[in-house]
Structure formats: structure tokens, C-alpha cells
Design a protein around this motif. Structure first.
Motif, mmCIF file in Angstrom:
data_model
loop_
_atom_site.group_PDB
_atom_site.id
_atom_site.type_symbol
_atom_site.label_atom_id
_atom_site.label_comp_id
_atom_site.label_asym_id
_atom_site.label_seq_id
_atom_site.Cartn_x
_atom_site.Cartn_y
_atom_site.Cartn_z
ATOM 1 N N ARG A 187 22.385 -33.921 24.589
ATOM 2 C CA ARG A 187 22.545 -32.842 25.571
ATOM 3 C C ARG A 187 23.439 -33.281 26.725
ATOM 4 N NH1 ARG A 187 18.112 -29.915 29.491
ATOM 5 N NH2 ARG A 187 19.445 -28.137 30.022
ATOM 6 N N LYS B 100 19.147 -34.509 39.441
ATOM 7 C CA LYS B 100 19.448 -33.611 38.325
ATOM 8 C C LYS B 100 19.068 -34.265 37.002
ATOM 9 C CE LYS B 100 23.193 -30.940 40.409
ATOM 10 N NZ LYS B 100 24.613 -30.553 40.315
ATOM 11 N N GLN C 127 28.976 -29.124 41.185
ATOM 12 C CA GLN C 127 29.713 -28.539 40.069
ATOM 13 C C GLN C 127 31.106 -28.069 40.470
ATOM 14 O OE1 GLN C 127 28.982 -28.238 36.799
ATOM 15 N NE2 GLN C 127 27.095 -29.375 37.059
ATOM 16 N N SER D 3 30.199 -18.543 35.367
ATOM 17 C CA SER D 3 28.879 -18.040 34.952
ATOM 18 C C SER D 3 28.320 -18.846 33.796
ATOM 19 C CB SER D 3 28.968 -16.561 34.570
ATOM 20 O OG SER D 3 29.740 -16.388 33.383
ATOM 21 N N LYS D 4 29.188 -19.575 33.075
ATOM 22 C CA LYS D 4 28.740 -20.375 31.933
ATOM 23 C C LYS D 4 28.268 -21.768 32.360
ATOM 24 C CE LYS D 4 32.152 -18.087 28.918
ATOM 25 N NZ LYS D 4 32.799 -17.272 29.954
ATOM 26 N N LEU E 244 26.083 -31.663 33.223
ATOM 27 C CA LEU E 244 24.773 -31.264 33.747
ATOM 28 C C LEU E 244 24.383 -32.005 35.015
ATOM 29 C CD1 LEU E 244 22.333 -30.872 30.710
ATOM 30 C CD2 LEU E 244 22.944 -29.122 32.372
ATOM 31 N N HIS F 94 22.521 -19.848 41.277
ATOM 32 C CA HIS F 94 22.215 -21.230 40.871
ATOM 33 C C HIS F 94 23.338 -22.184 41.245
ATOM 34 C CE1 HIS F 94 24.719 -19.815 37.562
ATOM 35 N NE2 HIS F 94 24.812 -21.050 37.099
ATOM 36 N N PRO G 291 20.658 -28.024 36.002
ATOM 37 C CA PRO G 291 19.242 -28.217 35.669
ATOM 38 C C PRO G 291 18.329 -27.870 36.835
ATOM 39 C CG PRO G 291 20.327 -30.335 36.030
ATOM 40 C CD PRO G 291 21.406 -29.299 36.080
ATOM 41 N N GLN H 285 26.012 -24.644 33.666
ATOM 42 C CA GLN H 285 24.564 -24.870 33.725
ATOM 43 C C GLN H 285 24.230 -25.901 34.799
ATOM 44 O OE1 GLN H 285 23.188 -26.045 29.862
ATOM 45 N NE2 GLN H 285 23.441 -24.023 28.982
#
Length: 448
Positions: free
Chosen positions: A207, A71, A342, A443-444, A337, A376, A448, A446
Motif C-alpha cells: 500500500r 500519518k 500533500q 480529489s483523488k 500516503l 481532507h 490517512p 488520499q
């Protein structure tokens, strides 16, 4: 049925797609080797089953660590594309004659891993690739000013014969690095490239949510006339830094003459801290292009030596350093990220009232619906099916690996409609949400 219709997937097919924790290569509680200095990141990575020691300074990267690293590489690739980087791969084995020509075969001493092939030819395992890339560009004759700037980079294993490897991935003998090499038509253009690449490094670290400082640095064995390091302040860091509280000045103490106590810009008192170097940039000029004769043709069709720069970013060091600076003593916190996974879903304990009232089936439905609604995240969700353990024990294990979100079928799963506990591990917040609320929150997220 039209060609766009989705194929029907029965319950068995859905279950087969679930990532079950019991089937993943199992994390194991590992102890540090006797006598090896330790730090928070090393201890947490060993305990979570991210790494396993192979020999001094060398580690197995276990599946969760590889996921995090892949990632991070995708994030880095995106940042390098934004500055017109072109990715390539150069050999780890580097011929001795290239290093002798630049003078570094002797100058780098025992830091180089050296070996001979069956014909007696000498090589080293590359810790960096300035000589190799200059020779590559020199071999591609016909390069013109119209093709510059040229920005070539790779992500590869590097090797350094550390005398005392320690702190896990922070100081190892074998490691992954992103190294970019740039070729420009003039010193002015090369310095502009330098500023652009330093800006890209800063954006990348921001980031990731990493607290960094950019400091002036010594050029060391790589050389060049300008150099900066990107450092994460940390007590375990090996570099000593001095910083202006107003942000006017920052340096590695090895660049200073004597004890400098005040900022050369504002006169304010400098503070001292320690840091972990995660990136290093160098303006090289023609130091290597002159040795390899890496030239381009000017508008007048005359050969001109290219102005070079090199830009290193420690991939495996960022993994360890981010854990070092973001985590608590007993729980990993990742930059969101690059967390290996997740989400972790924790169903009720076997035999509990929540399980008897279909709590496990309800949570599995949420797991499947999240994968359908948010494709995702389908490969980023783990179901902790070790239902012989209490929810508390599994939540503690989830903390060890550092899932950013944990969804639990707790006592309120028996309500109508069911309510699930959602732990945001990075903020420490616990929310009680319906299935629709869980999907909206996630849904928020992220990836990579």
C-alpha cells in the motif's frame, strides 16, 4: 438561519486558516557531522529540515517528520485493526528481574541501556517488550481459550545502545517501533496467526508502494523457532540477502550454512543484494510465556501455556528507508500516503507581471476552494508565501521536502479563464489545468 447553515467566514478568517510556509518551523540546510558516514536519506532529511542531530544516534524529529510519522502510524493502526489488533502502551522502563528471569539481562550485554533508581533497583530502557507483555498477560488471571487469539500492540520509543550509530534514522539509538505480541491456544493456531500477520505486513508495504522482499532470518536475541525479515533492497543496506530470481527462495545470508549458490526449490542460481530491514516477525512458542507463567484455561478448565509470536515494524526506519529507495539524489520522494504535506501552492514572484494581474489572488482563491471542496486536504496544503523568491527557487525547495503535488501560478494564470501549472512530483508529469481541473485532480489524493 437554520442550524445546519455554515457560518460566514470573512477574508481575514480564511487567511488565518492558510498554512503559510514562512510561518512554519523553517527548514534549514544542515551539514552532516564531521566524520559521520552518510547516505542519501540522511542527507536529504537533514537538508529538508526533517531531522536535526542531538547526540550520536539520537535526533530531533522536526514538524514535517512528525507529520509523516503520524500519518504512517495511522496507516499501521488501520492495518492492525484489520487483524484484530488491540493497541496499548507499555512502560519504556523495564525491571531487570524480568530480563534476568528470561536470561536476556546477561545475554544482550552492552546493547541494553541500563540504569538504577535511587533505591538501587536496576532497570533497562526497553529495546523490545516480550518479557513485559508476557508478565502483563500472566497477571490478568482468568484468561480462557474463548478470549484467544489475543493480539496486543503498541507504537513507542525503543532504545538500543548501538556501538556505531550511523546512516541517520536507519541505525540509531532511539527510534519508534510498532511491536505486536500475539497469544494463541495451540502451535497450529499460532502458526496461522504468524502467516496472517506476515500477510498484513506485505499488504501494508505494498500500500505504501515500497519494493520489499520477505526473507528467512535468524531469531537472534529474541529467539523462537521461525523468523522472517521484511527487507527493502538498497545498496546502503546492512543485511546481505540471497534471492531466487523466480521467487522460490529468499534468505538473509546469516541463516545459511556456507555459501549457498543455488535455489533449494528450483536449482536456479541465487542472486545477491543488500537490504534495509523494516520489519521482523518471530514465532516464539512458549519461550516467554513459560517464564512468566502466561496461561489460559482450556475447555477442560486446565491451565495451558499460551503460544506467542512477536511482530516488529520500524516506524522511523520506514520513513528513512522509503526516502532512501524512492528518492533522487537531490529530491525527496515519499510514499504518497505519508508525505508531510500533500500540496504546495506557489504564487507569482513579487513585482512580476503575473502578480500585477492578480495571479497571487487567483492562486489563493484556488487554495481556499480546494480546502472547501476537499476538506481532507485543508490541513495538508501549504502556501509558499516567500514571494521575494523566484518560482524556480521555490519549486526547487518544494522538491527537497517532497510535496506530491505543486500548484503554480505561472505565465498562463493571466489567461481567461486562468490556467495553473500542476506538477505531479512522483510521476514527473506537468499539467495545465483550470481551477475546476485542479480540484478534480486533487480529489483523488488520499490522506490517512
Amino acid at each position: 438561519m437554520g442550524s445546519a447553515a455554515r457560518p460566514w467566514r470573512g477574508p481575514a478568517a480564511v487567511r488565518a486558516r492558510r498554512l503559510l510556509l514562512s510561518r512554519l518551523f523553517p527548514p534549514r540546510s544542515l551539514q552532516d557531522e564531521d566524520g559521520e558516514p552518510s547516505c542519501r536519506s540522511q542527507r536529504l532529511m537533514l537538508q529538508a529540515g526533517l531531522i536535526h542531530p542531538s547526540s550520536p544516534g539520537c535526533f530531533h524529529y522536526l514538524p514535517p517528520a512528525v507529520r509523516a510519522m503520524e500519518k504512517l502510524v495511522r496507516v499501521v493502526d488501520g492495518a492492525m485493526r484489520e487483524v484484530a489488533g488491540q493497541k496499548l502502551s507499555m512502560p519504556s522502563l523495564s525491571p531487570a528481574e524480568l530480563w534476568r528471569a528470561s536470561g536476556r539481562w546477561e545475554r544482550m550485554g552492552t546493547e541494553l541501556f541500563r540504569l538504577r533508581d535511587r533505591h538501587g533497583k536496576s532497570y533497562c530502557l526497553g529495546p523490545t517488550h516480550e518479557e513485559v507483555v508476557a508478565e502483563l498477560v500472566a497477571a490478568r488471571s482468568g484468561l480462557t481459550h474463548k478470549q484467544l487469539p489475543l493480539r496486543l500492540y503498541q507504537v513507542s520509543r525503543k532504545f538500543r545502545d548501538e556501538p556505531k550509530p550511523r546512516f541517520g534514522l536507519l541505525r540509531s539509538r532511539e527510534f519508534y517501533m510498532k511491536d505486536m505480541y500475539t497469544f494463541d491456544a495451540s502451535e497450529e493456531a499460532a502458526r496461522s496467526t504468524y502467516d496472517e500477520l506476515c500477510g498484513a505486513y506485505g499488504s501494508l508495504l505494498r500500500r505504501l508502494g515500497l519494493p520489499f522482499v520477505r526473507v528467512q532470518a535468524a531469531a537472534g536475541n529474541i529467539g523462537g523457532s521461525m523468523s522472517h525479515e521484511f527487507q527493502l533492497p538498497a545498496d546502503v543496506g546492512e543485511d546481505r540477502l540471497v534471492l531466487c530470481p523466480e521467487g522460490h527462495f529468499a534468505a538473509n545470508v546469516e541463516t545459511l550454512n556456507g555459501e549457498q549458490a543455488s535455489c533449494p526449490t528450483c536449482g536456479g542460481k541465487l542472486t545477491q543484494t543488500r537490504g534495509i530491514e523494516v520489519g521482523h516477525t518471530f514465532y516464539l512458542g512458549t519461550k516467554y510465556s513459560s517464564v512468566a507463567n502466561a496461561v489460559f484455561y482450556s475447555p477442560e478448565n486446565k491451565p495451558v501455556l499460551a503460544e506467542m509470536g512477536c511482530y516488529g515494524l520500524g516506524i522511523t526506519r520506514i520513513l528513512a528507508a522509503s526516502i532512501e529507495v524512492l528518492s533522487t539524489e537531490d529530491s525527496i520522494r515519499w510514499p504518497s500516503l505519508i508525505a508531510p504535506y500533500q500540496l504546495c501552492f506557489i504564487p507569482p514572484k513579487r513585482g512580476s507581471r503575473e502578480e500585477e494581474e492578480e495571479g497571487a489572488a487567483l492562486l489563493e482563491r484556488v487554495y481556499d476552494d480546494v480546502g472547501e471542496a476537499l476538506p481532507h486536504l485543508a490541513g495538508d496544503s501549504v502556501l509558499d508565501d516567500r514571494t521575494q523568491l523566484t518560482i524556480g527557487k521555490r519549486l526547487k525547495d518544494a522538491n527537497k521536502l517532497g510535496y506530491p503535488f505543486v500548484v503554480i501560478a505561472g505565465k498562463r494564470v493571466c489567461e481567461d479563464p486562468p490556467v495553473f501549472e500542476v506538477w505531479n512530483q512522483n510521476s514527473g508529469e506537468v499539467l495545465f489545468l483550470s481551477k475546476e481541473g485542479v480540484i478534480e485532480l486533487l480529489s483523488k489524493v488520499q490522506v490517512p
